[in-house]
Design an enzyme around this catalytic site. Sequence first.
Site: not given
Lengths: 280, 280, 280, 280
Positions: D196, D221-224
Amino acid sequence: MILTLSCPDQPGIVAKVSTFLFERGCNILDAQQFDDQETGDFFMRVVFDPYGADRDTLRSEFETLAKGFSMRWTLRDPAERYRVMILASKFDHCLADLVYRWRIGELPMDVTAIVANHPAETYTHVDLSGLPFHHLPVTKETKFEQEAALWKLIQETQTDIVVLARYMQVLSDGLAAKLKGRCINIHHSFLPGFKGAKPYHQAHARGVKVIGASAHYVTGDLDEGPIIEQDVERISHRDTPEDLVRKGRDIERRVLARALRWRLEDRVLLNGRKTVVFTD
Amino acid sequence: MILTLSCPDQPGIVAKVSTFLFERGCNILDAQQFDDQETGDFFMRVVFDPYGADRDTLRSEFETLAKGFSMRWTLRDPAERYRVMILASKFDHCLADLVYRWRIGELPMDVTAIVANHPAETYTHVDLSGLPFHHLPVTKETKFEQEAALWKLIQETQTDIVVLARYMQVLSDGLAAKLKGRCINIHHSFLPGFKGAKPYHQAHARGVKVIGASAHYVTGDLDEGPIIEQDVERISHRDTPEDLVRKGRDIERRVLARALRWRLEDRVLLNGRKTVVFTD
Amino acid sequence: MILTLSCPDQPGIVAKVSTFLFERGCNILDAQQFDDQETGDFFMRVVFDPYGADRDTLRSEFETLAKGFSMRWTLRDPAERYRVMILASKFDHCLADLVYRWRIGELPMDVTAIVANHPAETYTHVDLSGLPFHHLPVTKETKFEQEAALWKLIQETQTDIVVLARYMQVLSDGLAAKLKGRCINIHHSFLPGFKGAKPYHQAHARGVKVIGASAHYVTGDLDEGPIIEQDVERISHRDTPEDLVRKGRDIERRVLARALRWRLEDRVLLNGRKTVVFTD
Amino acid sequence: MILTLSCPDQPGIVAKVSTFLFERGCNILDAQQFDDQETGDFFMRVVFDPYGADRDTLRSEFETLAKGFSMRWTLRDPAERYRVMILASKFDHCLADLVYRWRIGELPMDVTAIVANHPAETYTHVDLSGLPFHHLPVTKETKFEQEAALWKLIQETQTDIVVLARYMQVLSDGLAAKLKGRCINIHHSFLPGFKGAKPYHQAHARGVKVIGASAHYVTGDLDEGPIIEQDVERISHRDTPEDLVRKGRDIERRVLARALRWRLEDRVLLNGRKTVVFTD
């Protein structure tokens, strides 16, 4: 002699401290300061040659100066070695490593006891000769009693520092609080990534390209204590979880040994949730 | 303000210096000392908030103190930025990197000139707008004259620091001597390994598993000057000399930029053939 | 099973080798190739599941294929562990480390003997239980005889690999030649920097900012053998030669252990003065 | 030519593929395989000299072989360079770095466009000459339209790979899905730590001793997304969040450049939530 101190910052601390030492004939060999501009706290570590100045006199005289600045401070002759207890579980690579480093003089400490939740036979290949060994197996039911026994042992042996050398039991909040600033754990991940159990398996599942280990002070909050040292190693897609465990052993060993040595040399000062580490 | 000093060690230096600052209302923000027990020399860097104390007054008053200890010393307001000249040859990755870092404010300096032994067209893709560019081509025959021109330019532009950013001409002993302690070169090997020409090819031929770069002060003795910073990267048997050149560019860039930034912040003190670097 | 081979490159090697394995019901689990475009030599390592194919049959059948390509090759069942002899001198950190790694199953080998030029009492804190120990003290006068005794021991114990674990005696050219490609030394510097004696003291005198260690095959030419692995660690002006020795121990241990493990897994192939290392 | 493939593992893949190439007169220069024993999937990358074999013929003939093994595969002549679009926001260090590396020939690609949510004036110091620049400012209200415009641009320019070079807008799930396996982001933390916003500030607050950056494929899926490359650098208690931002720029640059270069050389294969990276 090694002096460490921390206090709210204000002009004149270095001048007062260094003049104090100079007037008593002491010569500063090494000094590091840090002014945390965020919190307004000041941290200092001074190594000096006392040239015959008496430690107890220095201590009682420094007390007055320290009070004026609201200092937390320590003054120690490195010849008074810290008394260290090592706790271990089944995996003994950190235990073996620390004991070896101690035997060859790399870790200036007195070992008060080896405490394990596995029996002595587990460690036949580690040279524990001359070291008191205590088997304190822990189950859910006995945890409370065993922690009491452990605490008693810490007190009886006048242990200054407790090292969790891959000790796989979580200390209770109560015991963690009693050991604030003097209990070092090695967590086998690059915190804050992969807290909790089986971090290498977590790392493998996530597909990271670098793994690490973290030495930190123990607090009631699992794997959230102030970090003292971290290090890492590259891995690749070829590495199985078992490979990570193997590669991790090397990282864990050196990170824990470094953190402990720094602590033994009064290089680690608590700064809230963080540490100030005056590295060599 | 940043104060640096070095002198023969004796008791009382820290006390005298810190009391000097305290009595003039200055507050120490950061301080690092080093006592070279081999040579008996003492080194110190102090960053302090002058709280209105006047620089020129501080300077003239400190002169007296400094004399008593036979100090070499500097006192500088970081707002007075160093004046830096960058020399480059055909490969411009270090030049481009330094200029970019300067433009975004990472390197606190004034650039007095870019000097190259290749014409300006060589660098069309580097943004040199607003920077004086001098083309000083060098041949065996013209080397003497061109060094004289370079030295004249250094003086006229009041250049403090000269950076050889992969400048492929060896400075003469005479010019090197004039620039003692203020000319930084980047050598594309992990010194003392692979001195001289084509170090990556030498490294490839030797079959090393790690390559490096070294930023050092220039002296008359090629690649033998005091080392300021070094860094390395792993390589493998797959890497051709061209791969090493490519991987090396990354190492050279960051090593030179780090060394220069430390020099710009008065963190690098000469200690005979070596340097004391009070890193951040 | 692990197959390694090297030969002059020509089209069809991979096809022939993989088809050979496929036709005998073997499944390739891992394979790495390297084509040295400089020398025109080709290198390959294949790990395969034999699915019941017989090793001796595979070996005799592969011989025909191998001849056609002028291959140097090995075919080994990892269950047949290499037989390894460890030589040590006074400093036993590498010895202790290798023995510990072997005991916990990290190094898949059989230890044929520990040979030292210091008596057994030197190593009381290393758990050598169950390991044949030979004290072969060496002086200028006895060197010839002792090397003969060593060679006899190597033959009698059917030792495949000899590890010089900080063994401070230089092998004669004759013995080095006999052990070509199977004698690994750890040199406590980042080669080719600081060859010869007391490299950490040399490094300190030169003022380098990074130190290292190198594991290499022993040849008659001191510290010039093919490098298998190197690693480094940052140091600072604060570090005394003794600090470098201490920090170096950590580097030496991991570099030697890595090099040996790769050799035990047939990952290291000789390539003239260099090595091809198919790392994990 | 570079061939990559992945499929469920079974005996004979390497044999079939290498024989296929041999029969068509091609010579394998480099090959790497990986057998994921967890999932049972097999991955392979082969670089070969086609010796005149025609790419289209090879491709259509390989199709038959590929079908039999249910392969996902690519076959590419490196001379057909990937078409790459770079997206940037206010901080342009990654943009400047990629463009510079491209100009000196380090990144074999064609740049289709620079797209930014800041106007062109933001990047005056980056040499964007000859590169189409598109200003697509994004607000909550316009995000949908701007993503549509971006997607149109990607299609019109026949862009193969999209690089988010510190582009501070989160792609919608829809667009992320369309760009699966061909959109690379650089996240300025050592994932999975500090996902984040403002990761360096998070890292400072936590008191870590090492910071890092991660290049990964973008997913909804953010930063995943699957991690391609990570690297780290040591920090200390002295480092402010601003220092971490500065040190981080160096890590981000080299991590993103490495990940992109590997992608451009077909070294990065998707393996579920992870990547297989056949590094050089």
